[in-house]
Design an enzyme around this catalytic site. Sequence first.
Site, PDB file in Angstrom:
ATOM      1  N   LYS A 157       0.858  -1.194   0.000  1.00  9.77           N
ATOM      2  CA  LYS A 157       0.000   0.000   0.000  1.00  9.77           C
ATOM      3  C   LYS A 157       0.886   1.233   0.000  1.00  9.77           C
ATOM      4  CE  LYS A 157      -4.199   1.362  -0.388  1.00  9.77           C
ATOM      5  NZ  LYS A 157      -4.990   0.969  -1.551  1.00  9.77           N
ATOM      6  N   SER A 162      -8.612  -0.811  -5.604  1.00  8.64           N
ATOM      7  CA  SER A 162      -8.903  -0.535  -4.205  1.00  8.64           C
ATOM      8  C   SER A 162     -10.419  -0.414  -3.988  1.00  8.64           C
ATOM      9  CB  SER A 162      -8.155   0.726  -3.751  1.00  8.64           C
ATOM     10  OG  SER A 162      -7.845   0.646  -2.365  1.00  8.64           O
TER      11      SER A 162
END
Length: 636
Positions: free
Chosen positions: A224, A428
């Site tokens: 991330k 996402s």
Amino acid sequence: MSKGTFVSEHESHFTVWGFIKGFAKLVIGFLLVLQGLIGLIILLLFVGVLVQVTNGIAGSNDPVSISIPKDAALVLDPNGVLVEIAEDINPLDVLREEAYGMSEPSQIEVHDVVKAIRAAKDDKRIKGLVLDLGALGASPSSASKLHYLADEIDAFKESGKKVIAVGDYYSQDQYLLASHADEIYMNDYGNLLIYGYGSYGTYLKSFLEKLKITTHVFRVGTFKSAVEPFIRDDMSPAAKEANIAYLSVLWNKYTQSVEGARGLAPGTVEDYANNMGAIMKTVDGDFGKAALETGLVDGLMSRADMNEKLMEAFGKSKDGKSFKKVGFKRYLTSLDDDDDTSAPNIAVITAAGTIIDGEAPTGRAAGGDSIAAQLRKAREDDKVKAVVLRIDSPGGSAFAADIMRDEILALKAAGKPVVASMGSLAASGGYWIAADADEIWAAPTTITGSIGIFGYFNTFENAAAELGVFVDGVGTTDLSPILATGIGPLPSSAADIIQQSTENGYDRFLTVVGNGRSLEKDYVDSIGQGRVWIGERAIELKLVDHLGDFDKAIEAAAKLAKLEKYDVVDMKEKRTTFEIFMGNLSTTALKALGGDEAKRNDSAVAKLVRAAEEKAEFFEEFNDPNAAYARCLACE
């Protein structure tokens, strides 16, 4: 009475009279402004009535009748940025931007371009297609849109009609489309620069430290990388690994498409990009000759010679100065809208842009409440038998994504199949809303995955202390000091709570994907961790079911709903130009009264102002009530 306080009768009279005159001027000025505003409103209402009456007489859905010469060329000359769905344009904003030198590129819907090409293929009046792509732009993440258009150009050529590309120069993205033409011509002083794909960011860790700004990051996932620019001075090895993996697929698809269309040997395009300096030496530094010698274009010529070439192919216009043609926008307005007959409907709902909490204008962002309302409308409409959720989003608010997901589950519970169709980007939070669909379709070049959660903000206690500014006080609980966070520090108890919430959000994301895709949570975690995947790899990882474009997704929805005949309808509420005009009038009038834009007539200043506005809009998108974001910043 003392001398210091003495005021003569004449001076007193003058002062009172001056006050009366000044007040009168103020009142008159206000009345003039009010009169102008009332006049403007009346004028707009009058124009609106005329528009509505005209639409009522002519039929608002009727195509515009235009004259197209026999054997004319359709000139594909889109002027703007290629997008999934364009935002509504407020005419007042256009006038304001033109007046103050703040014009923005328009948006070109990829499906409008496809519609024009498909219609022209079977239109007997159209003899061929001219690609004039000099004003077409595309974002780095829009590869699938370009490949979709390239496929449509190939399908057009199957009709036997010629496709010719002309241009002063070609960008890398423009050339992907141009390469599918039968002939490519470029200005003899033009250039064609192909440089591949890359992912580069600006890293601020040391900069923030020098300013004594404290960075607070809350995340889950090795990959991330959204917050890396704030906590590192370089890209992490994990981020480099993930990014080069999907960028390499984008590059391979690009080179294969160009080389296949041009009949070039494999490796030609990569050699052109990697050895541009050496190639330029062989042609005395001439960009045009470099492209010609490599076989990327068929000829170099002036604009006048290009015009002659097109007149030979399509005949001369009435005035004899150009070739017989019709422009893209003009041709598009002449086409019939798809009719909604008595047949069952397949509803199309598009979630494009950053996912934000609440409502958002179509095309600007994917508002959780706005998209949820469209999903609910499709569920409650008995004529709608299936839904295609078109996604072109890097994600955003996890809360808003979950609000949309609730409506998707409700649709399925109502017995209506849901097919997720991924555009160029469904990462996402964009994947969050796709996970529960009955089927997920993606393009080979769709950027997806990025299953992860993060939170981020700064505090300025150390920077403030350097300036002699401090925060102090009392509170009733251990969490009360959070009220001073910002200029004050973030309490460790609050930081712990936020991290726990972030970890819970990630666990929830894993559960959503696991349940939706019938996958074990541990497996989802192994391919999650915030890592970005490309479409053709995502199908191997079971993140998507099929590779195919938007049209294949429609067919899949029809099959799931067991429909042979159906109409495809858009759930987005269409507003007329007048409705957009009036809907924004009050806001525009208030801004005009403030007079804050009256001096924005310098183009350099206008650019700075617009850049600041864009940055402000970027931060406004971070409005999740839990400060938890499922967003792939690296994908945008």
